[in-house]
Motif scaffolding. Structure first.
Motif, PDB file in Angstrom:
ATOM      1  N   GLN A 159      -1.288 -43.382  -8.734  1.00  0.00           N
ATOM      2  CA  GLN A 159      -1.220 -41.947  -9.058  1.00  0.00           C
ATOM      3  C   GLN A 159      -1.702 -41.086  -8.059  1.00  0.00           C
ATOM      4  O   GLN A 159      -3.068 -41.374  -7.979  1.00  0.00           O
ATOM      5  N   CYS A 160      -1.087 -40.029  -7.779  1.00  0.00           N
ATOM      6  CA  CYS A 160      -1.743 -39.120  -6.888  1.00  0.00           C
ATOM      7  C   CYS A 160      -2.449 -38.397  -7.563  1.00  0.00           C
ATOM      8  O   CYS A 160      -2.393 -37.743  -8.521  1.00  0.00           O
ATOM      9  N   VAL A 161      -3.960 -38.055  -6.990  1.00  0.00           N
ATOM     10  CA  VAL A 161      -4.839 -37.253  -7.621  1.00  0.00           C
ATOM     11  C   VAL A 161      -4.515 -35.898  -7.616  1.00  0.00           C
ATOM     12  O   VAL A 161      -5.343 -35.097  -8.357  1.00  0.00           O
ATOM     13  N   ILE A 162      -3.821 -35.454  -6.584  1.00  0.00           N
ATOM     14  CA  ILE A 162      -3.562 -34.156  -6.359  1.00  0.00           C
ATOM     15  C   ILE A 162      -2.317 -33.669  -7.453  1.00  0.00           C
ATOM     16  O   ILE A 162      -2.649 -32.479  -8.107  1.00  0.00           O
ATOM     17  N   CYS A 163      -1.230 -34.241  -7.269  1.00  0.00           N
ATOM     18  CA  CYS A 163      -0.114 -33.942  -8.344  1.00  0.00           C
ATOM     19  C   CYS A 163       0.213 -34.687  -9.438  1.00  0.00           C
ATOM     20  O   CYS A 163       0.743 -34.059 -10.264  1.00  0.00           O
ATOM     21  N   GLY A 164      -0.649 -35.599  -9.405  1.00  0.00           N
ATOM     22  CA  GLY A 164      -0.478 -36.388 -10.777  1.00  0.00           C
ATOM     23  C   GLY A 164       0.762 -37.463 -10.689  1.00  0.00           C
ATOM     24  O   GLY A 164       1.124 -38.129 -11.532  1.00  0.00           O
TER      25      GLY A 164
ATOM     26  N   ARG B  72       2.720 -41.539   3.328  1.00  0.00           N
ATOM     27  CA  ARG B  72       3.747 -40.456   3.355  1.00  0.00           C
ATOM     28  C   ARG B  72       3.832 -39.672   2.429  1.00  0.00           C
ATOM     29  O   ARG B  72       4.022 -38.528   2.425  1.00  0.00           O
ATOM     30  N   HIS B  73       3.285 -39.930   1.220  1.00  0.00           N
ATOM     31  CA  HIS B  73       3.324 -39.094   0.158  1.00  0.00           C
ATOM     32  C   HIS B  73       2.280 -37.941   0.352  1.00  0.00           C
ATOM     33  O   HIS B  73       2.516 -36.506   0.257  1.00  0.00           O
ATOM     34  N   LEU B  74       1.093 -38.205   0.849  1.00  0.00           N
ATOM     35  CA  LEU B  74       0.037 -37.216   1.023  1.00  0.00           C
ATOM     36  C   LEU B  74       0.400 -36.315   2.191  1.00  0.00           C
ATOM     37  O   LEU B  74       0.373 -35.093   2.132  1.00  0.00           O
TER      38      LEU B  74
ATOM     39  N   LYS C 222       3.681 -34.121   0.620  1.00  0.00           N
ATOM     40  CA  LYS C 222       3.492 -33.107  -0.149  1.00  0.00           C
ATOM     41  C   LYS C 222       2.451 -32.503  -0.312  1.00  0.00           C
ATOM     42  O   LYS C 222       2.206 -31.436  -0.778  1.00  0.00           O
ATOM     43  N   HIS C 223       1.164 -32.971   0.471  1.00  0.00           N
ATOM     44  CA  HIS C 223      -0.267 -32.334   0.442  1.00  0.00           C
ATOM     45  C   HIS C 223      -0.750 -32.305   1.895  1.00  0.00           C
ATOM     46  O   HIS C 223      -1.690 -32.736   2.109  1.00  0.00           O
ATOM     47  N   ASN C 224       0.329 -31.717   2.977  1.00  0.00           N
ATOM     48  CA  ASN C 224      -0.135 -31.769   4.263  1.00  0.00           C
ATOM     49  C   ASN C 224      -1.596 -31.263   4.600  1.00  0.00           C
ATOM     50  O   ASN C 224      -2.263 -31.503   5.314  1.00  0.00           O
TER      51      ASN C 224
HETATM   52 ZN   LIG Z   1       0.958 -35.527  -4.844  1.00  0.00          ZN
END
Ligand SMILES: [Zn+2]
Length: 400
Positions: A28-33, A48-50, A53-55
């Motif tokens: 689970q992403c701690v930024i967007c959940g 890839r997600h980081l 989505k949260h460059n």
């Molecule tokens: Zn995220």
């Protein structure tokens, strides 16, 4: 069926914690959940997600993601619809949150059962009806519960402070004698150390003092606390060189309530510390003798002087002098380290004053507690208890 992938603590550096979803462990992403599939427990996929989505957060350090993880876990607990959270956990969390408020406002422990709970029942019953009020009935707020929870939260905060001190590597220690209205004398100790962004000051511990106490006894008290918590005298920084006997001298000085704030100290040592006040306004060869010969120190000064972004930061000055130097320290540890040594011992008087008034309130007005340490710590800290840890592990009772 493919074998299940496992969580690896390194994944947090990429912003991922884990969550159990329908019996399966998932990232689970701690930024967007966002929850990814179990097969995504691979560095490449998480990265890839980081990046996608949260460059802007790619270069954040681990402690940033740790803070986010704490927030996320807290949200999970708070969500009443989350099926993973049991009614029991919700009641325990509610009990913790209320006890925390009691501690922060220095109110008597009995206020939970005598005022807060009946008032909450009134509020919920009249606005939402009996069914919701029943849930509040299950929140434990008896005197002894509140007391026990405050102890656990104090213990949790103490471990956070000790961990932060150890991470900082160096710290300064402040001792005060605090006499309250009932003539009890307490030894109050405070620390100052380098936090993530700025110097942090925290209450460390307090102990009752007998009138016959000597400097040696006080030294032993602090020493035994250091041993219990694994703190090292060598990292306890005073303005002199640190040896045990000097630490004892230092303690003697502090007992005479010697408070020297940096700004008060500066006039007498104007030359010695002017490079810390303004590192952009000094020639490398004008540095004080005792530091000018340190290998690479002059080079690092010249390097920061030609760093325009840093100079801009310094001029804007919306952060403190110490936070500026902590930033420097991360890139120029030799120069920044010398500044840190100079800035560490100058504690502000705020905490000590707040500590004195908190002690007076908690000890005389409401409860004649012989062990005010947990109350003190909870009311003075700038940290917040890790409720998620506490709710899931009801252990770590007060060690005294
Ligand atoms: Zn995220």
């Amino acid at each position: 069926m493919a074998s299940k992938r496992m969580y690896n603590s390194e994944f947090l550096n990429l912003g991922f914690t884990h969550v159990t979803h329908q019996g399966v462990l998932k990232p689970q992403c701690v930024i967007c959940g966002e929850v990814l599939s179990n097969e995504s427990f691979k560095k490449k996929e998480l990265k890839r997600h980081l990046e996608g989505k949260h460059n802007g957060l790619v270069n954040k350090n681990r402690s940033f993601f740790e803070r986010k993880e704490q927030q996320l876990k807290r949200q999970r607990l708070d969500a009443p619809t989350n099926p993973a959270v049991t009614g029991m956990q919700q009641a325990t969390l509610a009990s913790y949150l209320v006890s925390w408020r009691i501690a922060r406002t220095k109110k008597p422990y009995t206020i939970g059962e005598k005022l807060i709970k009946p008032a909450a029942l009134d509020l919920v019953q009249t606005t939402n009806g009996n069914e919701f009020a029943k849930k509040i009935e299950h929140v434990p707020l008896l005197h002894d519960t509140v007391k026990k929870l405050i102890q656990s939260m104090s213990c949790n905060i103490k471990s956070q402070v000790i961990a932060a001190i150890k991470e900082s590597g160096q710290f300064s220690l402040w001792l005060y004698e605090s006499t309250d209205l009932s003539d009890d004398t307490q030894l109050m100790t405070y620390v100052r150390y380098q936090g993530q962004e700025d110097m942090e000051e925290e209450f460390l511990f307090c102990r009752p003092l007998q009138t016959t106490i000597t400097g040696e006894d006080i030294f032993m008290m602090v020493d035994s606390f250091f041993r219990e918590e694994g703190l090292n005298w060598k990292q306890c920084y005073s303005n002199e060189n640190y040896s045990l006997s000097q630490v004892q001298d230092t303690i003697g000085q502090h007992m005479s309530k010697l408070v020297t704030e940096f700004d008060h100290y500066i006039p007498e040592n104007a030359h010695k510390y002017s490079w810390i006040r303004n590192p952009f306004n000094i020639e490398a060869e004008d540095l004080p003798e005792e530091i000018s010969n340190i290998h690479n120190l002059q080079e690092q000064l010249i390097e920061i002087q030609s760093d325009e972004a840093l100079h801009y930061d310094f001029k804007r000055q919306h952060a403190s002098l110490s936070s500026f130097w902590i930033k420097v320290y991360k890139e120029k540890p030799i120069l920044g380290g010398e500044a840190r040594k100079a800035l560490l011992p100058f504690a502000t008087t705020y905490l000590c004053e707040a500590g004195f008034s908190a002690l007076t309130v908690t000890k005389t007005k409401y409860r004649n507690s012989l062990q005010p340490e947990d109350d003190q710590r909870c009311s003075l800290t700038s940290k917040s208890p890790r409720f998620e840890e506490l709710v899931n592990t009801l252990q770590c009772q007060g060690s005294h």
